[in-house]
Design an enzyme around this catalytic site. Sequence first.
Site, PDB file in Angstrom:
ATOM      1  N   LYS A  22      -0.668 -27.119  12.558  1.00 13.03           N
ATOM      2  CA  LYS A  22      -1.647 -26.154  13.083  1.00 13.03           C
ATOM      3  C   LYS A  22      -1.995 -25.133  11.999  1.00 13.03           C
ATOM      4  CE  LYS A  22      -0.309 -22.439  15.504  1.00 13.03           C
ATOM      5  NZ  LYS A  22      -0.872 -21.153  15.038  1.00 13.03           N
ATOM      6  N   ASN A  23      -0.971 -24.614  11.328  1.00 16.63           N
ATOM      7  CA  ASN A  23      -1.211 -23.521  10.383  1.00 16.63           C
ATOM      8  C   ASN A  23      -1.744 -23.989   9.041  1.00 16.63           C
ATOM      9  OD1 ASN A  23      -0.449 -21.885  12.412  1.00 16.63           O
ATOM     10  ND2 ASN A  23       1.576 -21.394  11.600  1.00 16.63           N
ATOM     11  N   CYS A 117      -1.080  -8.885  19.142  1.00 20.07           N
ATOM     12  CA  CYS A 117      -0.622  -9.821  20.179  1.00 20.07           C
ATOM     13  C   CYS A 117       0.815  -9.426  20.502  1.00 20.07           C
ATOM     14  CB  CYS A 117      -0.720 -11.256  19.680  1.00 20.07           C
ATOM     15  SG  CYS A 117       0.322 -11.557  18.265  1.00 20.07           S
ATOM     16  N   ARG A 122      -0.387  -6.713  13.890  1.00 20.72           N
ATOM     17  CA  ARG A 122      -1.054  -7.684  13.020  1.00 20.72           C
ATOM     18  C   ARG A 122      -2.362  -7.167  12.406  1.00 20.72           C
ATOM     19  NH1 ARG A 122      -0.165 -13.561  15.533  1.00 20.72           N
ATOM     20  NH2 ARG A 122      -0.316 -14.117  13.321  1.00 20.72           N
ATOM     21  N   ASP A 310       8.613 -18.456  12.667  1.00 16.46           N
ATOM     22  CA  ASP A 310       8.120 -19.252  13.798  1.00 16.46           C
ATOM     23  C   ASP A 310       9.209 -20.104  14.428  1.00 16.46           C
ATOM     24  OD1 ASP A 310       4.831 -19.896  12.328  1.00 16.46           O
ATOM     25  OD2 ASP A 310       5.681 -18.136  13.314  1.00 16.46           O
ATOM     26  N   ARG A 402      -1.701 -24.150  22.547  1.00 17.57           N
ATOM     27  CA  ARG A 402      -2.460 -23.734  21.362  1.00 17.57           C
ATOM     28  C   ARG A 402      -1.935 -24.461  20.121  1.00 17.57           C
ATOM     29  NH1 ARG A 402      -1.884 -17.955  19.983  1.00 17.57           N
ATOM     30  NH2 ARG A 402      -2.896 -18.832  18.169  1.00 17.57           N
TER      31      ARG A 402
HETATM   32  C1  EPZ Z   1       0.545 -16.918   9.765  1.00 17.63           C
HETATM   33  O1  EPZ Z   1       0.078 -15.774  10.452  1.00 17.63           O
HETATM   34  C2  EPZ Z   1       0.809 -17.965  10.852  1.00 17.63           C
HETATM   35  N1  EPZ Z   1      -0.427 -18.278  11.564  1.00 17.63           N
HETATM   36  C3  EPZ Z   1       1.863 -17.431  11.833  1.00 17.63           C
HETATM   37  O2  EPZ Z   1       2.141 -18.462  12.772  1.00 17.63           O
HETATM   38  C4  EPZ Z   1       3.141 -17.132  11.044  1.00 17.63           C
HETATM   39  O3  EPZ Z   1       4.109 -16.593  11.926  1.00 17.63           O
HETATM   40  C5  EPZ Z   1       2.837 -16.122   9.935  1.00 17.63           C
HETATM   41  O4  EPZ Z   1       1.778 -16.646   9.080  1.00 17.63           O
HETATM   42  C6  EPZ Z   1       4.044 -15.828   9.069  1.00 17.63           C
HETATM   43  O5  EPZ Z   1       4.526 -17.018   8.516  1.00 17.63           O
HETATM   44  C7  EPZ Z   1      -1.334 -19.091  10.975  1.00 17.63           C
HETATM   45  O6  EPZ Z   1      -1.153 -19.561   9.858  1.00 17.63           O
HETATM   46  C8  EPZ Z   1      -2.558 -19.409  11.771  1.00 17.63           C
HETATM   47  P1  EPZ Z   1       1.010 -12.858   7.902  1.00 17.63           P
HETATM   48  P2  EPZ Z   1      -0.537 -14.528   9.601  1.00 17.63           P
HETATM   49  O7  EPZ Z   1      -0.303 -12.308   7.486  1.00 17.63           O
HETATM   50  O8  EPZ Z   1      -1.275 -15.016   8.431  1.00 17.63           O
HETATM   51  C9  EPZ Z   1       1.703  -8.202   8.162  1.00 17.63           C
HETATM   52  C10 EPZ Z   1       2.440 -19.414  14.892  1.00 17.63           C
HETATM   53  O9  EPZ Z   1       3.224 -19.249  15.831  1.00 17.63           O
HETATM   54  N2  EPZ Z   1       0.330  -8.076   7.645  1.00 17.63           N
HETATM   55  O10 EPZ Z   1       1.853 -13.592   6.897  1.00 17.63           O
HETATM   56  O11 EPZ Z   1      -1.228 -13.636  10.566  1.00 17.63           O
HETATM   57  C11 EPZ Z   1       1.710  -8.700   9.598  1.00 17.63           C
HETATM   58  O12 EPZ Z   1       1.515  -7.617  10.492  1.00 17.63           O
HETATM   59  C12 EPZ Z   1       1.868 -18.213  14.160  1.00 17.63           C
HETATM   60  O13 EPZ Z   1       2.052 -20.530  14.456  1.00 17.63           O
HETATM   61  C13 EPZ Z   1      -0.150  -6.826   7.282  1.00 17.63           C
HETATM   62  O14 EPZ Z   1       0.559  -5.834   7.403  1.00 17.63           O
HETATM   63  O15 EPZ Z   1       0.824 -13.825   9.142  1.00 17.63           O
HETATM   64  C14 EPZ Z   1       3.073  -9.318   9.739  1.00 17.63           C
HETATM   65  O16 EPZ Z   1       4.017  -8.317  10.040  1.00 17.63           O
HETATM   66  C15 EPZ Z   1       2.470 -16.903  14.671  1.00 17.63           C
HETATM   67  N3  EPZ Z   1      -1.413  -6.704   6.801  1.00 17.63           N
HETATM   68  C16 EPZ Z   1       3.346  -9.873   8.334  1.00 17.63           C
HETATM   69  O17 EPZ Z   1       2.407  -9.237   7.449  1.00 17.63           O
HETATM   70  C17 EPZ Z   1      -2.246  -7.796   6.661  1.00 17.63           C
HETATM   71  O18 EPZ Z   1      -3.389  -7.635   6.193  1.00 17.63           O
HETATM   72  C18 EPZ Z   1       3.160 -11.376   8.218  1.00 17.63           C
HETATM   73  O19 EPZ Z   1       1.835 -11.671   8.589  1.00 17.63           O
HETATM   74  C19 EPZ Z   1      -1.751  -9.066   7.036  1.00 17.63           C
HETATM   75  C20 EPZ Z   1      -0.463  -9.194   7.524  1.00 17.63           C
END
Ligand code: EPZ
Length: 424
Positions: A22-23, A117, A122, A310, A402
């Site tokens: 998915k990711n 969420c 996020r 995850d 999803r």
């Molecule tokens: C991706 O989300 C995945 N989703 C998530 O999977 C996964 O948990 C996550 O990466 C971490 O591995 C997809 O790829 C579609 P991040 P993403 O940006 O990109 C903070 C699932 O269950 N952050 O790496 O949104 C954020 O708040 C989902 O499949 C900022 O502060 O994750 C979080 O605490 C859930 N500012 C941390 O970084 C930003 O601009 C990690 O978020 C962006 C992120």
Amino acid sequence: MAKILVNSSGPLHGEVEISGAKNAVLPLLAATLMTDKTCVIEGVPDLADVTVMKKMLTNYGAVIDDSVKGELRVTVGEITSCEGDAELVQEMRASIFTMGPMLARAGKVIMPMPGGCTIGKRPIDLHLKGFRALGAKVVEDSVNDIVTVTAPPEGLKGDAIYLDFPSVGATENILMAATLAKGTTIIENAAKEPEIIDLANLLNKMGARIKYAGTDMIRIEGVECLSGCIHAVIPDRIETGTFMLAAAITRGDILIKNALPGHVRPIIAKLKECNVGVELTDEGIYIDARDRELIATDIKTLPYPGFPTDIQSPFMAFLTTVKGQSAVIETVFENRFMHVVELNRMGADISTENRKAIVPGNKQLHGAKVRATDLRAGAAMVLAGLVATGTTEISEIYHIERGYENFVGKFKGLGADIMKIDND
Ligand code: EPZ
């Protein structure tokens, strides 16, 4: 409201085939916006999130041929709109992965802000920091919760960008925007997840010049335009971990096919620490938890290659059943223990303090009415239901649908006593 019912199922046994990730597929589909030629994506999983991304692309002007199962042929001959659909963005946060491609292709994108969420607020500040570094103008309308990003008339220009946190989405969005920028872009402290490498491989097939994806410093030489391509999605490492845990929690044995061991090393390591048998065979990853005393271990989630956030909730469900106390520390998201309340309804007796959960272990869980509080927590509740006495009724299962293809069917194929009941 649809629900999943799970009865105590005894050891699971058999084979399961892992679907496309998915990711990975979501950013891959977003990247097809960057060319007017046809891109063929193979190994596409049948997920609600893929349906949402297809609608996002169509709204921008894409023509999608989905007549072949598991394959999408996407052609974005011209961009007919630069606006993201607010309902779709609310439905799927990963819609924002279309911002980088739209900025690169059309020079503009108007995106409603994705809400937070259950797992955290996020923000997307790092995405926007990257776009600004490439010369884009970013206007955040906090009244209407919309952000408008516009490239300068002369186009985006490469630059060095440091990510304060190795955000997966920010790395992917900036990588895509930089692909068509003039000059060189360096992303420092980049995310190193396998999904980043898969995206870079697709873009390079399209004619991009990306180096060192998968390391913490990615180098992109901008190019004028991109061609089409054919690309197969990598297997889903989180689904792989979920079924590894299905064998472990039920003390069964499962052969997991179409999985990449190199993408699940932390999960293999931690299951071995719990005395679960893990064998890498030519057929796939064989998990054997039969006739073994399984013991506690501690996990701490970290960006890749650390233990994946995850898999935190499914692994916690498993730890409730082993001998001894475990500690689970969540460092990636600020609120990813919503499943603790649900597991405690089943007798898990877990306590939490800030980002740490203490799992006593040695529990015989009992069935209960529980909620899927996020995609992965939903999977955790199914795992718990497999070993709980009686029946576990899981609601809000749209979360599960999803991100897991044919989830109930795959568990049935392994001998689980599980069924989905539609609106009762
Ligand atoms: C991706 O989300 C995945 N989703 C998530 O999977 C996964 O948990 C996550 O990466 C971490 O591995 C997809 O790829 C579609 P991040 P993403 O940006 O990109 C903070 C699932 O269950 N952050 O790496 O949104 C954020 O708040 C989902 O499949 C900022 O502060 O994750 C979080 O605490 C859930 N500012 C941390 O970084 C930003 O601009 C990690 O978020 C962006 C992120």
